[in-house]
Motif scaffolding. Structure first.
Motif, PDB file in Angstrom:
ATOM      1  N   MET A 119     -23.462 -19.901 -24.039  1.00  0.00           N
ATOM      2  CA  MET A 119     -24.531 -19.056 -23.501  1.00  0.00           C
ATOM      3  C   MET A 119     -25.867 -19.786 -23.537  1.00  0.00           C
ATOM      4  O   MET A 119     -26.662 -19.678 -22.604  1.00  0.00           O
ATOM      5  N   ALA A 120     -26.127 -20.549 -24.629  1.00  0.00           N
ATOM      6  CA  ALA A 120     -27.412 -21.261 -24.754  1.00  0.00           C
ATOM      7  C   ALA A 120     -27.543 -22.261 -23.619  1.00  0.00           C
ATOM      8  O   ALA A 120     -28.602 -22.407 -23.013  1.00  0.00           O
ATOM      9  N   GLY A 121     -26.437 -22.963 -23.327  1.00  0.00           N
ATOM     10  CA  GLY A 121     -26.489 -23.977 -22.293  1.00  0.00           C
ATOM     11  C   GLY A 121     -26.428 -23.372 -20.902  1.00  0.00           C
ATOM     12  O   GLY A 121     -27.021 -23.904 -19.967  1.00  0.00           O
ATOM     13  N   GLN A 122     -25.731 -22.257 -20.773  1.00  0.00           N
ATOM     14  CA  GLN A 122     -25.464 -21.726 -19.440  1.00  0.00           C
ATOM     15  C   GLN A 122     -26.745 -21.363 -18.682  1.00  0.00           C
ATOM     16  O   GLN A 122     -26.979 -21.836 -17.586  1.00  0.00           O
ATOM     17  N   HIS A 123     -27.590 -20.536 -19.323  1.00  0.00           N
ATOM     18  CA  HIS A 123     -28.752 -20.035 -18.577  1.00  0.00           C
ATOM     19  C   HIS A 123     -29.711 -21.143 -18.218  1.00  0.00           C
ATOM     20  O   HIS A 123     -30.155 -21.252 -17.076  1.00  0.00           O
ATOM     21  N   SER A 124     -29.988 -21.991 -19.219  1.00  0.00           N
ATOM     22  CA  SER A 124     -30.972 -23.039 -18.964  1.00  0.00           C
ATOM     23  C   SER A 124     -30.433 -24.044 -17.947  1.00  0.00           C
ATOM     24  O   SER A 124     -31.105 -24.386 -16.974  1.00  0.00           O
ATOM     25  N   SER A 125     -29.185 -24.514 -18.141  1.00  0.00           N
ATOM     26  CA  SER A 125     -28.672 -25.536 -17.219  1.00  0.00           C
ATOM     27  C   SER A 125     -28.386 -24.958 -15.842  1.00  0.00           C
ATOM     28  O   SER A 125     -28.599 -25.629 -14.833  1.00  0.00           O
ATOM     29  N   SER A 126     -27.909 -23.710 -15.797  1.00  0.00           N
ATOM     30  CA  SER A 126     -27.589 -23.145 -14.493  1.00  0.00           C
ATOM     31  C   SER A 126     -28.866 -22.934 -13.680  1.00  0.00           C
ATOM     32  O   SER A 126     -28.930 -23.268 -12.495  1.00  0.00           O
ATOM     33  N   SER A 127     -29.942 -22.425 -14.319  1.00  0.00           N
ATOM     34  CA  SER A 127     -31.138 -22.241 -13.499  1.00  0.00           C
ATOM     35  C   SER A 127     -31.790 -23.590 -13.210  1.00  0.00           C
ATOM     36  O   SER A 127     -32.286 -23.804 -12.103  1.00  0.00           O
ATOM     37  N   THR A 128     -31.737 -24.556 -14.156  1.00  0.00           N
ATOM     38  CA  THR A 128     -32.322 -25.873 -13.856  1.00  0.00           C
ATOM     39  C   THR A 128     -31.574 -26.533 -12.702  1.00  0.00           C
ATOM     40  O   THR A 128     -32.187 -27.094 -11.796  1.00  0.00           O
ATOM     41  N   SER A 129     -30.233 -26.449 -12.712  1.00  0.00           N
ATOM     42  CA  SER A 129     -29.496 -27.106 -11.629  1.00  0.00           C
ATOM     43  C   SER A 129     -29.762 -26.395 -10.300  1.00  0.00           C
ATOM     44  O   SER A 129     -29.853 -27.043  -9.258  1.00  0.00           O
ATOM     45  N   SER A 130     -29.939 -25.070 -10.323  1.00  0.00           N
ATOM     46  CA  SER A 130     -30.279 -24.367  -9.073  1.00  0.00           C
ATOM     47  C   SER A 130     -31.621 -24.858  -8.540  1.00  0.00           C
ATOM     48  O   SER A 130     -31.767 -25.124  -7.351  1.00  0.00           O
ATOM     49  N   TRP A 131     -32.602 -24.977  -9.455  1.00  0.00           N
ATOM     50  CA  TRP A 131     -33.919 -25.459  -8.999  1.00  0.00           C
ATOM     51  C   TRP A 131     -33.786 -26.868  -8.414  1.00  0.00           C
ATOM     52  O   TRP A 131     -34.388 -27.182  -7.392  1.00  0.00           O
ATOM     53  N   ILE A 132     -32.978 -27.722  -9.065  1.00  0.00           N
ATOM     54  CA  ILE A 132     -32.824 -29.092  -8.548  1.00  0.00           C
ATOM     55  C   ILE A 132     -32.300 -29.034  -7.112  1.00  0.00           C
ATOM     56  O   ILE A 132     -32.820 -29.674  -6.208  1.00  0.00           O
ATOM     57  N   MET A 133     -31.247 -28.220  -6.893  1.00  0.00           N
ATOM     58  CA  MET A 133     -30.639 -28.156  -5.558  1.00  0.00           C
ATOM     59  C   MET A 133     -31.627 -27.592  -4.541  1.00  0.00           C
ATOM     60  O   MET A 133     -31.714 -28.079  -3.411  1.00  0.00           O
ATOM     61  N   LEU A 134     -32.378 -26.570  -4.942  1.00  0.00           N
ATOM     62  CA  LEU A 134     -33.325 -25.968  -3.994  1.00  0.00           C
ATOM     63  C   LEU A 134     -34.449 -26.942  -3.663  1.00  0.00           C
ATOM     64  O   LEU A 134     -34.894 -27.034  -2.525  1.00  0.00           O
ATOM     65  N   TRP A 135     -34.892 -27.696  -4.662  1.00  0.00           N
ATOM     66  CA  TRP A 135     -35.946 -28.678  -4.394  1.00  0.00           C
ATOM     67  C   TRP A 135     -35.403 -29.832  -3.545  1.00  0.00           C
ATOM     68  O   TRP A 135     -36.117 -30.361  -2.696  1.00  0.00           O
ATOM     69  N   LEU A 136     -34.152 -30.199  -3.754  1.00  0.00           N
ATOM     70  CA  LEU A 136     -33.577 -31.264  -2.910  1.00  0.00           C
ATOM     71  C   LEU A 136     -33.504 -30.794  -1.456  1.00  0.00           C
ATOM     72  O   LEU A 136     -33.729 -31.578  -0.535  1.00  0.00           O
ATOM     73  N   ALA A 137     -33.216 -29.493  -1.270  1.00  0.00           N
ATOM     74  CA  ALA A 137     -33.180 -28.964   0.097  1.00  0.00           C
ATOM     75  C   ALA A 137     -34.582 -28.954   0.697  1.00  0.00           C
ATOM     76  O   ALA A 137     -34.762 -29.164   1.896  1.00  0.00           O
ATOM     77  N   ALA A 138     -35.586 -28.724  -0.165  1.00  0.00           N
ATOM     78  CA  ALA A 138     -36.966 -28.704   0.325  1.00  0.00           C
ATOM     79  C   ALA A 138     -37.478 -30.120   0.568  1.00  0.00           C
ATOM     80  O   ALA A 138     -38.413 -30.324   1.334  1.00  0.00           O
ATOM     81  N   ARG A 139     -36.893 -31.106  -0.114  1.00  0.00           N
ATOM     82  CA  ARG A 139     -37.344 -32.502   0.010  1.00  0.00           C
ATOM     83  C   ARG A 139     -36.148 -33.410   0.321  1.00  0.00           C
ATOM     84  O   ARG A 139     -35.718 -34.213  -0.524  1.00  0.00           O
ATOM     85  N   PRO A 140     -35.590 -33.301   1.563  1.00  0.00           N
ATOM     86  CA  PRO A 140     -34.417 -34.134   1.902  1.00  0.00           C
ATOM     87  C   PRO A 140     -34.702 -35.622   1.721  1.00  0.00           C
ATOM     88  O   PRO A 140     -33.783 -36.400   1.473  1.00  0.00           O
ATOM     89  N   ASP A 141     -35.993 -36.039   1.811  1.00  0.00           N
ATOM     90  CA  ASP A 141     -36.311 -37.465   1.618  1.00  0.00           C
ATOM     91  C   ASP A 141     -35.926 -37.905   0.202  1.00  0.00           C
ATOM     92  O   ASP A 141     -35.390 -39.005   0.007  1.00  0.00           O
ATOM     93  N   ILE A 142     -36.146 -37.034  -0.782  1.00  0.00           N
ATOM     94  CA  ILE A 142     -35.789 -37.400  -2.167  1.00  0.00           C
ATOM     95  C   ILE A 142     -34.270 -37.415  -2.334  1.00  0.00           C
ATOM     96  O   ILE A 142     -33.708 -38.274  -3.015  1.00  0.00           O
ATOM     97  N   MET A 143     -33.598 -36.486  -1.639  1.00  0.00           N
ATOM     98  CA  MET A 143     -32.136 -36.479  -1.708  1.00  0.00           C
ATOM     99  C   MET A 143     -31.590 -37.803  -1.153  1.00  0.00           C
ATOM    100  O   MET A 143     -30.653 -38.381  -1.708  1.00  0.00           O
ATOM    101  N   GLU A 144     -32.219 -38.302  -0.052  1.00  0.00           N
ATOM    102  CA  GLU A 144     -31.773 -39.586   0.526  1.00  0.00           C
ATOM    103  C   GLU A 144     -32.073 -40.744  -0.429  1.00  0.00           C
ATOM    104  O   GLU A 144     -31.261 -41.655  -0.581  1.00  0.00           O
ATOM    105  N   ASP A 145     -33.247 -40.703  -1.108  1.00  0.00           N
ATOM    106  CA  ASP A 145     -33.583 -41.747  -2.097  1.00  0.00           C
ATOM    107  C   ASP A 145     -32.505 -41.807  -3.174  1.00  0.00           C
ATOM    108  O   ASP A 145     -32.057 -42.880  -3.575  1.00  0.00           O
ATOM    109  N   LEU A 146     -32.099 -40.615  -3.636  1.00  0.00           N
ATOM    110  CA  LEU A 146     -31.086 -40.562  -4.706  1.00  0.00           C
ATOM    111  C   LEU A 146     -29.751 -41.111  -4.209  1.00  0.00           C
ATOM    112  O   LEU A 146     -29.028 -41.793  -4.938  1.00  0.00           O
ATOM    113  N   TYR A 147     -29.419 -40.799  -2.954  1.00  0.00           N
ATOM    114  CA  TYR A 147     -28.160 -41.283  -2.388  1.00  0.00           C
ATOM    115  C   TYR A 147     -28.183 -42.812  -2.305  1.00  0.00           C
ATOM    116  O   TYR A 147     -27.251 -43.487  -2.740  1.00  0.00           O
ATOM    117  N   ARG A 148     -29.313 -43.338  -1.764  1.00  0.00           N
ATOM    118  CA  ARG A 148     -29.436 -44.805  -1.630  1.00  0.00           C
ATOM    119  C   ARG A 148     -29.328 -45.477  -2.995  1.00  0.00           C
ATOM    120  O   ARG A 148     -28.698 -46.514  -3.144  1.00  0.00           O
TER     121      ARG A 148
END
Ligand code: HEM
Length: 479
Positions: free
Chosen positions: A305-334
């Motif tokens: 439970m301690a890990g679930q809430h924090s990691s699940s919302s952090t990973s959601s924010w990461i994905m949403l920000w990657l969608a907002a900044r596809p240039d950073i997603m491409e940097d990470l891919y490269r």
């Protein structure tokens, strides 16, 4: 007969002639007016110069609960400007004093156990969810030992064994999920990240037997258990309400699943698995008592439970920000292609500190609301303006679960500090980086409207997370 009595007589007569519902209404309204007047008068007339200023509120008990609950960061910022760094407000009927700023972070997070006693506040919420004798249902010294057991298990060697487990979970999730069939589509991301987080954490930390049970019963049971973390349960944790009944049933059932698994493992003999359950099964308290099975089961629940809430919302924010900044997603891919090659492998006063206030203070973090991972690059114009001490310069202290930084006056404490500091930081890094790396390899994300904006925060839950639906557009790289 006095004038008042002359007036009161007919009024009383009229009142008795009213319908019962009207009488109750009038009495309730009078009670409300009286208590609001007393509450307001109390705040204006009886200011104690030796106590922190109190945030003005109209209603007793409710106090500032609603304004705080709707948007805690704004509440802190507005009232800090009005009252200074230390002020008191009424939260769910309790006088709560917050000390914002770096000095406040240090004062609260490094406070003496007798002055800042987390278990007094949290136990009503956490004990029915985790179970007896662990975390906040035991003396702080016992929690320190329990954190030590967990921290010792989280070794580099264990993390190395977790990376392929997490990577496989992520690929098989996307392969199986009906929402990711085809070449591209639109999906509400946070529920997907919640599932990926619980599958990856349960498999790596608790072993494959427990992970398999998530496909059957455990996912629903954990959901019911999670409902126990409803903020109203700070007041109504004891009430025989439907969600509390489900919480209690889920707690008993999950604890039994863990205890049965422990027994089966003992019967089958030792394995070379690196998970936390094996480690706790071999751990002994300082007084010589081996950790009892029910405590192992309850720690398993607490850890997930301690890990679930924090990691699940952090990973959601990461994905949403990657969608907002596809240039950073491409940097990470490269970055992955360049480094790994194109053929990729897989009661009383409550005290609060408010780390989020300093972490979003422009004095330390230029343009704090902009998501810019490159701000951590040395020569970035957005680089944090804070003194970062090296490992050698950093003064350390041991609260009973290993050395942690002594100072808590940093403006940036995403994993807390002091005796309650997170022991899951490294695990969260391994988990979140592996999940992100896997997603970046297979997908391109963008916002549905093509903008660079990200959805707002839902503060209504105990753990702030993205408001939903948080839809993004996905496209498979190999499509
Ligand atoms: C991005 C992920 C995470 C973040 C941001 C985070 C943040 C935090 C923070 C701020 C605290 C201090 C709470 C307080 O002072 O009351 C904390 C404590 C803790 N965290 Fe994490 N955490 C994360 C992931 C994890 C994971 C994955 C685990 C387990 C594997 C975990 C286990 C714990 C435990 C056991 C505590 C100690 C609670 C106490 O001593 O009262 N956390 N975490």
């Amino acid at each position: 007969m006095g004038a008042l009595e002359e007036l009161a007589g007919p009024l009383a007569q009229q009142f008795t002639q009213l319908h019962l519902a009207a009488q109750v209404g009038i009495l309730a309204a009078s009670f409300l007016v009286l208590s609001v007047s007393l509450h307001v008068a109390n705040q204006i007339l009886f200011k104690n110069p030796n106590e922190p200023p109190v945030v003005f509120s109209w209603f007793p008990l409710v106090g500032s609960t609603i304004t705080y609950g709707m948007d805690p960061p704004t509440f802190f910022r507005v009232n800090r400007a009005k009252y200074g760094d230390i002020f008191t407000f009424i939260l769910l009927g309790k006088k709560t004093t917050v000390y914002v700023g770096c000095a406040g972070n240090d004062f609260i997070l490094n406070g003496k156990a007798k002055d800042v006693c987390a278990e007094d506040i949290y136990t009503v919420l956490t004990t029915p969810v985790f179970g007896k004798d662990v975390v906040y249902d035991c003396p702080n010294s016992k929690l320190m030992e329990q954190k030590k057991f967990m921290k010792i298990a989280l070794t580099t060697q264990a993390f190395q064994s977790y990376v392929p487990i997490i990577a496989d979970e992520v690929s098989s999730y996307f392969k199986k999920s009906a929402d990711f069939k085809g070449k591209s589509g639109i999906v509400n991301m946070p529920p997907k990240m919640a599932q990926i987080t619980i599958f990856t954490a349960s498999h790596s930390l608790q072993g494959k037997e427990i992970r398999h049970k998530f496909d059957e019963t455990l996912a629903d049971l954990y959901h019911d258990l999670d409902m126990g973390f409803n903020p109203v349960n700070f007041m109504l944790h004891w009430a025989p309400l439907p969600w509390n009944n489900r919480r209690d049933h889920a707690q008993r059932t999950i604890a039994k699943i863990y205890m049965d698994t422990i027994k089966e493992r003992r019967a089958a003999g030792k394995s070379d698995a690196q998970d936390m359950m094996w480690h706790l099964m071999g751990s002994t308290y300082k007084n010589g008592t081996p950790v009892p099975d029910h405590e192992i089961a309850h720690m398993m629940i607490a850890l997930l439970m301690a890990g679930q809430h924090s990691s699940s919302s952090t990973s959601s924010w990461i994905m949403l920000w990657l969608a907002a900044r596809p240039d950073i997603m491409e940097d990470l891919y490269r970055e992955q292609v360049e480094n790994l090659g194109a053929d990729l492998p897989p009661l009383h006063h409550v005290l609060l500190s408010a780390g989020g206030v300093t972490a979003t203070d422009p004095t330390f973090f230029p343009d704090p609301d902009t998501w810019e991972p490159h701000r951590w690059d040395k020569d970035s114009p957005l680089a944090p303006r804070m003194v970062v001490k090296s490992e050698e310069e950093e003064e350390k202290i041991d609260y009973g679960y290993g050395l942690v930084s002594k100072g808590a006056a940093s403006p940036y404490l995403p994993f807390g500090a002091g005796r309650h500091r997170c022991i899951g930081e490294q695990f969260a890094n391994v988990q979140l980086q592996t999940i992100t790396a896997m997603v970046v390899r297979d997908f391109k994300f963008r916002n549905v409207d093509g903008s660079n904006k990200v959805i707002g925060t839902d503060y209504a839950s105990l753990f702030s997370r993205p408001l939903e639906p948080a839809n993004i557009h996905w496209e498979k790289r190999d499509a």
